[in-house]
Design an enzyme around this catalytic site. Structure first.
Site, PDB file in Angstrom:
ATOM      1  N   ASN A  93      33.222  45.073  40.570  1.00 41.96           N
ATOM      2  CA  ASN A  93      34.423  45.216  41.433  1.00 41.96           C
ATOM      3  C   ASN A  93      34.526  46.632  41.993  1.00 41.96           C
ATOM      4  O   ASN A  93      35.502  47.339  41.814  1.00 41.96           O
ATOM      5  CB  ASN A  93      35.703  44.858  40.662  1.00 41.96           C
ATOM      6  CG  ASN A  93      35.988  45.792  39.512  1.00 41.96           C
ATOM      7  OD1 ASN A  93      35.081  46.398  38.965  1.00 41.96           O
ATOM      8  ND2 ASN A  93      37.253  45.929  39.148  1.00 41.96           N
ATOM      9  N   HIS A 179      37.152  36.679  34.086  1.00 36.68           N
ATOM     10  CA  HIS A 179      38.394  37.426  33.903  1.00 36.68           C
ATOM     11  C   HIS A 179      39.490  36.372  33.863  1.00 36.68           C
ATOM     12  O   HIS A 179      39.751  35.704  34.864  1.00 36.68           O
ATOM     13  CB  HIS A 179      38.592  38.397  35.081  1.00 36.68           C
ATOM     14  CG  HIS A 179      39.946  39.015  35.156  1.00 36.68           C
ATOM     15  ND1 HIS A 179      40.177  40.319  34.802  1.00 36.68           N
ATOM     16  CD2 HIS A 179      41.145  38.522  35.555  1.00 36.68           C
ATOM     17  CE1 HIS A 179      41.466  40.600  34.979  1.00 36.68           C
ATOM     18  NE2 HIS A 179      42.079  39.523  35.438  1.00 36.68           N
ATOM     19  N   ASP A 306      35.996  47.670  28.539  1.00 38.99           N
ATOM     20  CA  ASP A 306      36.773  47.588  29.789  1.00 38.99           C
ATOM     21  C   ASP A 306      37.139  49.002  30.256  1.00 38.99           C
ATOM     22  O   ASP A 306      38.232  49.245  30.768  1.00 38.99           O
ATOM     23  CB  ASP A 306      38.026  46.725  29.621  1.00 38.99           C
ATOM     24  CG  ASP A 306      38.605  46.267  30.960  1.00 38.99           C
ATOM     25  OD1 ASP A 306      38.015  46.616  32.013  1.00 38.99           O
ATOM     26  OD2 ASP A 306      39.627  45.578  30.958  1.00 38.99           O
TER      27      ASP A 306
END
Lengths: 439, 326
Positions: A93, A179, A306
């Site tokens: 992303n 996700h 993360d």
């Protein structure tokens, strides 16, 4: 060449005290109860420490390309090796999103031309631009070696599109990682668990069910395929329960949890401090306990950071427009150990629960990602020396100002935490020695 | 969760140099202290006319407001303070400098106190952390509006006193009606009234109700979606402003659905306890949550609330900016 003395080896093959000799090419050549000193060979004594396969982070936001001010390849990989990692999966992303062969090619070239301190595994989005509308070219990307697909930051809402994604993943033998969040559940942009605390503060938060409903749907779809499905940063007790049931039913599912979800719960948000907002949000104490149990009983396979660097400017905005997330590479081991070994007694070289932490941070992610030379697990003779040396007992306050990451968004700054990454060995070379990066 | 996780421990009475961010932080004794101080000069505040002379109070409003800003500014001026008025739409701040820089810049002008209104929850807490001068919360999202709670307490005490009743809140029952889930007024007022001993009942459509586990912590004794059955037993009923955008979404199908079951109009007025009074923090949507007939009737304390806005805010300003009243 390097000789590691008196270490307690913890690699899933049984805990044992061994000396390890690594040769010029970085391969473990001897693993014996006692190896006598050899002239002109560097020796490190790691008595009272654990020697384990190095960590693998399944979930790093590298911020390259597009947001190099918050993190770049060198800073992220330096943070990684200081945290005991020798491999990390870079999330797609970025800006632009990694969703095509040419974008993968560009990123590969940047990594090759960089001063990366560890291996970077490139992942691709599932849908173009992570927009959830059309699938990426699984065929070309997989032929280029991309084995991991995720729209991280977004879940794939459309059930039919996700069904097609799993069909392609089966065809090309790749992993789809989700996700877990149905966007439709989110009324407002506070990254907080919808429940007692959010209601007290007047915040519209993110419901547990927005994760659980997507997980349940995905598992139902995955049951129709012979495919590996990975649940990212699970955060609720019901998600753990769903994964437990799915594994019993024979579905090929793995799951990860973040260090922060293991240690912190929604009460953090009462501080009204920007370093409490993360997605998925910090959940209830009950959820937190269920996640720890999931690590201890193996229902949750991996601990993944993360790692989400943001510049301070982002955190200096009102909470309604703050960017969610914490950096995690340099604190992951300590936070995870502190959470899992909360009640373990001090002084043990391998405290109760520590084996689960090591499995979740190194052996399992290596296996899930099929990392060559690492996925077989143990520190055996003939394997490449990718090793981390861990102190399981020291306690100190975390000092974020000493981090190598370019960002400082962590809720753990100043917190008293257990454990320490002492040395990191990559391909037989000491890249971190006594907590200090080696040039 | 058996333990109430969201409990905030009351700090102390409000003192010189303090921030005033939530009712929870001052607790019962702090609340009584401010209210009694405000009552000591209601009607004649001339002795404090220059109590804050030479000071500069800045109102930093990032969200629209008429009465709150005006009454803060009037309160400050009546105490002899200078007033710096700052208004910026959220969107233009987003584009430019950070929220933190904006707050630090205003502080650097030599301002003595910041009064902050923001659509984002916790905004005044953030500012209070960044600056070294007192910060007063004039409303943060759906979280808190502590000076409105002071106004409601002062209004109810006045109403009780003027009827020769005991000003203790023990035994009185107050309803708070409307979108409680999304109301900072409801949160602060419920907390203040319950701290002082009142029984506070939330009345709202089922999907406009706060999470059940938080109800007690918020200060409510119970919640109901049956307005009609509550009308007879209430001593006071606080109506909340219904925002138009909340009247047509997944939680509420239409304005008519709300009016049918929750609007204080028509026959509901007759069923209200004859001794009961109506309050509203404003601005009102006549014909939605309240009928014009009721708003303008003798049962309405709405203008009393407006007039208490100034002494309530004067009391807070005096407490945090001077030794007077400490």
């Amino acid at each position: 060449m390097l000789l590691i003395r008196n270490g307690t080896v913890l690699d899933g093959e049984g805990i044992r005290k061994k000396d390890i000799l690594i040769d010029e090419s970085g391969v473990i050549v001897r693993l014996e109860d006692s190896i006598s000193s050899i002239e002109n060979i560097e020796e490190i004594d790691v008595d009272k420490f654990v020697v384990a396969p190095s960590f693998v982070d399944m979930h790093t936001h590298l911020r390259v390309p597009g947001n190099e001010e918050a993190e770049d390849i060198e800073s992220a990989t330096t943070a990684a090796v200081l945290g005991g990692f020798t491999h990390l999966v870079a999330m797609p992303n970025t800006d632009p999103v990694i969703d095509s062969v040419s974008k993968v090619f560009d990123l590969k070239r940047r990594i090759q031309n960089s001063n990366a301190k560890c291996e970077i595994i490139i992942s691709s989005a599932i849908t173009c631009g992570r927009m959830g509308k059309e699938l990426v070219d699984f065929r070309d990307l997989s032929q280029m070696g991309i084995m991991y697909f995720t729209d991280d930051g977004n879940g794939v809402d459309d059930p039919e599109l996700f069904d097609f994604a799993l069909a392609l993943a089966q065809e090309y033998g790749v992993t789809v990682a989700q996700h877990l969040e149905f966007k439709e559940f989110r009324e407002n942009k506070y990254f907080v668990n919808e429940g007692e605390v959010s209601s007290y503060l007047g915040m519209s938060g993110i419901k547990a069910v927005s994760e659980e409903a997507m997980l349940a749907r995905d598992l139902a779809i995955a049951a129709h395929y012979n495919v590996h499905y990975h649940a990212m940063h699970v955060s609720t007790r019901r998600s753990v329960e769903l994964i437990r049931i799915a594994k019993q039913a024979g579905i090929n599912v793995t799951a990860e949890v973040t260090p922060h979800h293991l240690l912190l719960d929604e009460r953090e948000v009462l501080k009204l401090d920007s370093t409490s907002f993360v997605n998925p949000p910090l959940r209830t104490e009950e959820d937190c306990l269920a996640l720890r149990k999931g690590i201890l009983d193996g229902t949750i396979d991996a601990i993944a950071t993360d790692h989400a660097p943001h510049l301070n400017e982002v955190k200096d905005q009102p909470f309604i427009s703050t960017a969610p997330g914490f950096i995690g590479l340099e604190s992951a081991f300590r936070v995870s150990l502190s959470a899992i070994c909360k009640t373990s007694k001090f002084g043990d070289v391998v405290p109760q629960g520590a084996e689960s932490v090591v499995k979740a941070m190194s052996l399992n992610p290596a296996k899930i990602l099929k990392i060559s030379g690492k996925s077989e697990g143990g520190l055996g003779v003939g394997s490449v020396a990718e090793i981390v040396v861990l102190d399981m007992n020291s306690v100190s306050n975390l000092d974020a100002s000493s981090f190598s990451s370019k960002s400082r968004n962590t809720p753990f700054d100043g917190m008293e935490l257990r454990g320490k990454v002492v040395h990191t060995i990559r391909k037989g070379k000491l890249v971190v020695k006594n907590g200090i990066l080696q040039s | 969760m058996t333990e109430k996780v969201a409990q905030v421990t009351a700090r102390d009475v409000l003192k010189f140099g303090d921030d005033f961010l939530t009712i929870d932080e001052v607790g019962r004794s702090g609340l009584e202290d401010i209210v009694e101080f405000a009552e000591s000069f209601v009607g004649d505040s001339s002795k404090y006319a220059s109590a804050l002379s030479g000071k500069i109070v800045a109102t930093m409003f990032f969200e629209g407001s008429t009465r709150t800003r005006l009454s803060f500014e009037l309160a400050a001026k009546q105490l002899g303070s200078n007033v710096l008025s700052f208004f910026e739409s959220t969107s233009s701040v987003k584009k430019g400098e950070s929220f933190k820089d904006t707050a630090k810049t205003v502080e650097a002008f030599g301002v003595d106190c910041l009064i902050v209104r923001h659509a984002s929850i916790g905004a005044s807490h953030q500012v209070a952390r960044w600056v070294n001068i007192p910060v007063i919360n004039a409303g943060d999202g759906c979280h808190a509006h502590p000076t409105q709670a002071l106004i409601d307490v002062l209004t109810i005490r006045d109403s009780l006193r003027s009827r020769g009743k005991d000003i203790s809140f023990e035994g009185i029952k107050v309803g708070i009606l409307g979108d409680v889930r999304n109301s900072r007024v409801a949160r602060s007022s419920a907390k203040a009234l319950s701290l002082l001993g009142a029984q506070v009942v939330g009345i709202a459509p089922a999907l406009w109700t706060p999470d059940k586990r938080s109800i007690e912590t918020l200060g409510f004794s119970s919640f109901t979606s049956d307005l009609d059955s509550e009308l007879e037993g209430l001593d006071f009923l606080i109506l909340l402003r219904i925002q138009n955008e909340r009247l047509q979404n997944k939680r509420m199908q239409s304005i008519n659905e709300y009016i049918k079951n929750f609007s204080m109009t028509g026959s509901r007025l007759d069923r209200l306890n004859p001794e009961a009074f109506i309050m509203h923090p404003g601005p009102m949507n006549r014909g939605v949550e309240i009928s014009s007939q009721l708003a303008d009737s003798k049962k309405s304390l709405i203008l009393n609330q407006v007039s208490y806005g100034i002494p309530a805010r004067m009391a807070v300003l005096l407490k945090v900016l001077s030794e007077v009243g400490n």
